[in-house]
Motif scaffolding. Structure first.
Motif, mmCIF file in Angstrom:
data_model
loop_
_atom_site.group_PDB
_atom_site.id
_atom_site.type_symbol
_atom_site.label_atom_id
_atom_site.label_comp_id
_atom_site.label_asym_id
_atom_site.label_seq_id
_atom_site.Cartn_x
_atom_site.Cartn_y
_atom_site.Cartn_z
ATOM 1 N N GLU A 11 -3.240 -5.059 -8.773
ATOM 2 C CA GLU A 11 -4.523 -5.738 -8.539
ATOM 3 C C GLU A 11 -4.682 -6.094 -7.059
ATOM 4 O OE1 GLU A 11 -5.978 -10.135 -9.650
ATOM 5 O OE2 GLU A 11 -5.401 -8.933 -11.395
ATOM 6 N N SER A 12 -3.630 -6.588 -6.456
ATOM 7 C CA SER A 12 -3.675 -6.974 -5.039
ATOM 8 C C SER A 12 -3.866 -5.771 -4.131
ATOM 9 C CB SER A 12 -2.402 -7.715 -4.647
ATOM 10 O OG SER A 12 -2.302 -8.927 -5.360
ATOM 11 N N THR A 13 -3.176 -4.669 -4.427
ATOM 12 C CA THR A 13 -3.342 -3.478 -3.591
ATOM 13 C C THR A 13 -4.743 -2.899 -3.737
ATOM 14 O OG1 THR A 13 -2.336 -2.072 -5.285
ATOM 15 C CG2 THR A 13 -0.908 -2.827 -3.501
ATOM 16 N N GLN A 14 -5.335 -3.045 -4.898
ATOM 17 C CA GLN A 14 -6.717 -2.588 -5.074
ATOM 18 C C GLN A 14 -7.657 -3.386 -4.170
ATOM 19 O OE1 GLN A 14 -7.784 0.102 -6.683
ATOM 20 N NE2 GLN A 14 -9.775 -0.361 -5.804
ATOM 21 N N ARG A 15 -7.445 -4.695 -4.104
ATOM 22 C CA ARG A 15 -8.275 -5.528 -3.217
ATOM 23 C C ARG A 15 -8.045 -5.164 -1.750
ATOM 24 N NH1 ARG A 15 -6.692 -9.773 -6.669
ATOM 25 N NH2 ARG A 15 -5.410 -10.659 -5.018
ATOM 26 N N LEU A 16 -6.792 -4.913 -1.375
ATOM 27 C CA LEU A 16 -6.503 -4.495 0.006
ATOM 28 C C LEU A 16 -7.200 -3.170 0.315
ATOM 29 C CD1 LEU A 16 -2.663 -5.203 0.363
ATOM 30 C CD2 LEU A 16 -4.524 -6.430 1.493
ATOM 31 N N PRO A 64 -12.294 -2.645 4.681
ATOM 32 C CA PRO A 64 -12.448 -1.623 5.731
ATOM 33 C C PRO A 64 -11.323 -1.626 6.764
ATOM 34 C CG PRO A 64 -14.514 -2.790 5.374
ATOM 35 C CD PRO A 64 -13.463 -3.497 4.564
ATOM 36 N N SER A 65 -10.722 -2.770 7.015
ATOM 37 C CA SER A 65 -9.662 -2.838 8.022
ATOM 38 C C SER A 65 -8.425 -2.029 7.623
ATOM 39 C CB SER A 65 -9.276 -4.291 8.303
ATOM 40 O OG SER A 65 -8.846 -4.920 7.118
ATOM 41 N N PHE A 66 -8.271 -1.722 6.342
ATOM 42 C CA PHE A 66 -7.115 -0.950 5.885
ATOM 43 C C PHE A 66 -7.408 0.545 5.777
ATOM 44 C CE2 PHE A 66 -5.765 -5.188 4.520
ATOM 45 C CZ PHE A 66 -4.443 -5.177 4.952
ATOM 46 N N GLU A 67 -8.634 0.968 6.037
ATOM 47 C CA GLU A 67 -8.988 2.385 5.896
ATOM 48 C C GLU A 67 -8.095 3.320 6.713
ATOM 49 O OE1 GLU A 67 -13.195 2.822 6.544
ATOM 50 O OE2 GLU A 67 -13.688 1.738 4.700
ATOM 51 N N PRO A 68 -7.834 3.031 8.007
ATOM 52 C CA PRO A 68 -6.955 3.951 8.766
ATOM 53 C C PRO A 68 -5.539 4.034 8.182
ATOM 54 C CG PRO A 68 -8.150 2.486 10.257
ATOM 55 C CD PRO A 68 -8.385 1.977 8.868
ATOM 56 N N LEU A 69 -4.984 2.909 7.776
ATOM 57 C CA LEU A 69 -3.651 2.908 7.185
ATOM 58 C C LEU A 69 -3.644 3.702 5.877
ATOM 59 C CD1 LEU A 69 -0.702 1.981 6.913
ATOM 60 C CD2 LEU A 69 -1.569 -0.135 5.883
ATOM 61 N N ILE A 70 -4.631 3.500 5.050
ATOM 62 C CA ILE A 70 -4.705 4.215 3.775
ATOM 63 C C ILE A 70 -4.827 5.720 3.999
ATOM 64 C CG2 ILE A 70 -6.168 4.566 1.739
ATOM 65 C CD1 ILE A 70 -6.622 1.451 1.849
ATOM 66 N N ALA A 71 -5.620 6.116 4.985
ATOM 67 C CA ALA A 71 -5.755 7.544 5.301
ATOM 68 C C ALA A 71 -4.409 8.122 5.728
ATOM 69 C CB ALA A 71 -6.799 7.744 6.391
ATOM 70 N N ARG A 72 -3.664 7.384 6.570
ATOM 71 C CA ARG A 72 -2.338 7.852 6.999
ATOM 72 C C ARG A 72 -1.390 7.950 5.809
ATOM 73 N NH1 ARG A 72 -2.535 4.352 11.724
ATOM 74 N NH2 ARG A 72 -1.216 2.919 10.586
ATOM 75 N N LEU A 73 -1.395 6.929 4.955
ATOM 76 C CA LEU A 73 -0.506 6.936 3.793
ATOM 77 C C LEU A 73 -0.809 8.116 2.874
ATOM 78 C CD1 LEU A 73 -0.457 3.110 3.018
ATOM 79 C CD2 LEU A 73 1.536 4.502 3.655
ATOM 80 N N LEU A 102 0.827 -1.210 0.000
ATOM 81 C CA LEU A 102 0.000 0.000 0.000
ATOM 82 C C LEU A 102 0.859 1.256 0.000
ATOM 83 C CD1 LEU A 102 -2.824 -1.204 2.393
ATOM 84 C CD2 LEU A 102 -3.081 -0.621 -0.038
ATOM 85 N N LEU A 103 2.002 1.219 0.668
ATOM 86 C CA LEU A 103 2.906 2.361 0.674
ATOM 87 C C LEU A 103 3.409 2.650 -0.740
ATOM 88 C CD1 LEU A 103 5.317 3.518 3.260
ATOM 89 C CD2 LEU A 103 6.341 3.023 1.067
ATOM 90 N N VAL A 104 3.810 1.611 -1.456
ATOM 91 C CA VAL A 104 4.298 1.805 -2.830
ATOM 92 C C VAL A 104 3.173 2.331 -3.714
ATOM 93 C CG1 VAL A 104 5.243 0.663 -4.875
ATOM 94 C CG2 VAL A 104 6.142 0.098 -2.617
ATOM 95 N N LYS A 105 1.972 1.784 -3.554
ATOM 96 C CA LYS A 105 0.831 2.218 -4.363
ATOM 97 C C LYS A 105 0.459 3.669 -4.087
ATOM 98 C CE LYS A 105 -4.179 1.550 -4.857
ATOM 99 N NZ LYS A 105 -4.380 1.528 -6.269
ATOM 100 N N ILE A 106 0.327 4.017 -2.819
ATOM 101 C CA ILE A 106 -0.209 5.328 -2.459
ATOM 102 C C ILE A 106 0.871 6.406 -2.417
ATOM 103 C CG2 ILE A 106 -1.361 6.617 -0.606
ATOM 104 C CD1 ILE A 106 -2.869 3.913 -0.019
ATOM 105 N N CYS A 107 2.015 6.112 -1.834
ATOM 106 C CA CYS A 107 3.062 7.122 -1.684
ATOM 107 C C CYS A 107 4.011 7.188 -2.873
ATOM 108 C CB CYS A 107 3.859 6.876 -0.405
ATOM 109 S SG CYS A 107 2.910 7.131 1.100
ATOM 110 N N GLY A 108 3.965 6.194 -3.708
ATOM 111 C CA GLY A 108 4.844 6.177 -4.870
ATOM 112 C C GLY A 108 4.306 7.032 -6.005
ATOM 113 N N THR A 109 5.106 7.117 -7.039
ATOM 114 C CA THR A 109 4.705 7.813 -8.264
ATOM 115 C C THR A 109 4.467 6.737 -9.308
ATOM 116 O OG1 THR A 109 6.079 9.689 -7.663
ATOM 117 C CG2 THR A 109 5.405 9.520 -9.979
ATOM 118 N N ALA A 110 3.240 6.641 -9.762
ATOM 119 C CA ALA A 110 2.853 5.625 -10.747
ATOM 120 C C ALA A 110 3.211 4.223 -10.255
ATOM 121 C CB ALA A 110 3.489 5.915 -12.104
ATOM 122 N N GLY A 111 2.971 3.962 -8.969
ATOM 123 C CA GLY A 111 3.225 2.631 -8.420
ATOM 124 C C GLY A 111 4.683 2.289 -8.262
#
Length: 189
Positions: free
Chosen positions: A133-138, A142-151, A31-40
């Protein structure tokens, strides 16, 4: 570190900490690579580790964000959220580090979720098609919502900064907590 797939033989009465589970760290790094990265993609282990540090240590992130954006306003996503450090990091040559990174990155690469390519003295960590594809499923869980918000908050403040900039910022702001800490010692909140 243990994999969830190998815990079937462990007695159910033994305590299990998320920090000890390989997949826990793998999901966070994907999730860090997906969200904090540039183009994954994230360019450099130092940048990956420092973004992960700010994700894992929300109180240090708030101080660093205030220092660079001249605001004392707390992160809206973090207000009322669990501010505990889920997985500690240690002091390393280039600041906060997790000695499990090499194991987790190798696991993700073996599962064909990322590629790690050396470019001069740096490593580029990129999501593969399966990794995207896997990060999209993650991200849909709902359990990843707080982490995604932080990222997302970490990316908005530090996503465009280099690993060296982030390392230097951490040493400048957290000299007592990180810079003067003995090598290999856990960084305390």
């Amino acid at each position: 570190m243990k994999s969830l797939s190998r815990l079937g033989t462990q007695p159910a009465s033994l305590p299990l900490a998320a920090d000890d589970i390989l997949e826990f760290h793998a999901a966070r790094l994907l999730l860090l690579v997906k969200i904090c990265g540039t183009a994954g993609r994230i360019d450099g282990l130092t940048k990956m580790a420092k973004l992960d540090f700010f994700t894992r240590y929300p109180d240090f992130f708030d101080v660093a964000r205030a220092a660079v954006s001249k605001t004392d306003a707390p992160d809206a996503a973090a207000v009322g959220a669990d501010r505990a450090v889920e997985a500690s990091m240690v002091r390393h040559h280039y600041g906060p580090w997790d000695k499990r990174y090499y194991h987790v990155l190798a696991h993700l690469e073996a599962k064909q979720l990322i590629t790690v390519i050396k470019d001069k003295k740096s490593y580029q960590i990129s999501l593969t098609a399966l990794g995207r594809e896997s990060t999209q499923r993650l991200a849909e869980r709902p359990s990843f919502e707080p982490l995604i918000a932080r990222l997302k908050t970490v990316k908005s403040v530090f996503g465009a900064k280099s690993g060296t900039y982030l390392k230097d910022l951490i040493y400048r702001l957290f000299d007592a907590e990180v810079g003067k800490r003995e090598m290999g010692r856990v960084i305390q909140k």
